[in-house]
Scaffold this motif. Structure first.
Motif, PDB file in Angstrom:
ATOM      1  N   CYS A   4      19.621 -22.588  44.173  1.00 34.71           N
ATOM      2  CA  CYS A   4      18.485 -21.929  43.547  1.00 34.71           C
ATOM      3  C   CYS A   4      18.061 -20.755  44.414  1.00 34.71           C
ATOM      4  O   CYS A   4      18.203 -20.787  45.625  1.00 34.71           O
ATOM      5  N   GLY A   6      14.580 -18.538  44.900  1.00 34.64           N
ATOM      6  CA  GLY A   6      13.186 -18.290  44.573  1.00 34.64           C
ATOM      7  C   GLY A   6      12.871 -16.805  44.627  1.00 34.64           C
ATOM      8  O   GLY A   6      13.630 -16.006  45.182  1.00 34.64           O
ATOM      9  N   ALA A  59      -2.436 -22.815  44.923  1.00 34.57           N
ATOM     10  CA  ALA A  59      -1.777 -23.804  44.064  1.00 34.57           C
ATOM     11  C   ALA A  59      -2.030 -25.167  44.677  1.00 34.57           C
ATOM     12  O   ALA A  59      -1.855 -25.352  45.883  1.00 34.57           O
ATOM     13  N   SER A  61      -1.644 -29.579  44.118  1.00 34.25           N
ATOM     14  CA  SER A  61      -0.963 -30.632  43.385  1.00 34.25           C
ATOM     15  C   SER A  61      -0.940 -31.896  44.234  1.00 34.25           C
ATOM     16  O   SER A  61      -1.197 -31.859  45.433  1.00 34.25           O
ATOM     17  N   ILE A  73      10.493 -29.740  44.531  1.00 34.92           N
ATOM     18  CA  ILE A  73       9.370 -29.372  43.679  1.00 34.92           C
ATOM     19  C   ILE A  73       9.373 -27.845  43.555  1.00 34.92           C
ATOM     20  O   ILE A  73       9.278 -27.136  44.554  1.00 34.92           O
ATOM     21  N   THR A  74       9.480 -27.346  42.350  1.00 34.89           N
ATOM     22  CA  THR A  74       9.560 -25.906  42.147  1.00 34.89           C
ATOM     23  C   THR A  74       8.384 -25.390  41.322  1.00 34.89           C
ATOM     24  O   THR A  74       8.414 -24.271  40.834  1.00 34.89           O
ATOM     25  N   TYR A  75       7.341 -26.190  41.179  1.00 32.21           N
ATOM     26  CA  TYR A  75       6.192 -25.791  40.394  1.00 32.21           C
ATOM     27  C   TYR A  75       4.955 -26.428  40.986  1.00 32.21           C
ATOM     28  O   TYR A  75       4.997 -27.500  41.562  1.00 32.21           O
ATOM     29  N   MET A  76       3.848 -25.746  40.886  1.00 30.86           N
ATOM     30  CA  MET A  76       2.540 -26.283  41.251  1.00 30.86           C
ATOM     31  C   MET A  76       1.510 -25.590  40.384  1.00 30.86           C
ATOM     32  O   MET A  76       1.737 -24.475  39.910  1.00 30.86           O
ATOM     33  N   GLN A  77       0.375 -26.202  40.194  1.00 27.59           N
ATOM     34  CA  GLN A  77      -0.689 -25.651  39.358  1.00 27.59           C
ATOM     35  C   GLN A  77      -1.466 -24.609  40.133  1.00 27.59           C
ATOM     36  O   GLN A  77      -2.042 -24.893  41.170  1.00 27.59           O
TER      37      GLN A  77
END
Length: 79
Positions: A4, A6, A59, A61, A73-77
């Motif tokens: 991946c 980023g 962000a 979480s 983990i590739t996402y956070m709020q």
């Protein structure tokens, strides 16, 4: 083999991680790697509160390290 990449390469982030009992594991500035990710190693079988700040954006979480949990983990709020 796959990998991946980023979008935020060599960027500085303020990383704060505590366990559910309030013990702070990480509270420091970290620079993302050449692949755009931050590499974190956390003790197994626990749940953590994570806050990552970059240029005034935060962000937050919860994540956990129990068997079967995600290890990347590739996402956070964004808050």
């Amino acid at each position: 083999m796959t990998g991946c990449q980023g979008e935020m390469v060599n960027e500085e982030f303020d990383v704060y991680i505590e366990d559910m009992e309030g013990h702070v594991l990480i509270d420091e500035a970290m620079t993302s790697l050449a692949n755009g990710f931050i590499d974190l190693w956390l003790p197994r079988e626990k749940t953590y509160r994570v806050s990552i700040t970059h240029n005034g954006n935060i962000a937050e979480s919860e994540l956990s390290t129990f068997e079967g949990d995600e290890t990347c983990i590739t996402y956070m709020q964004l808050m």
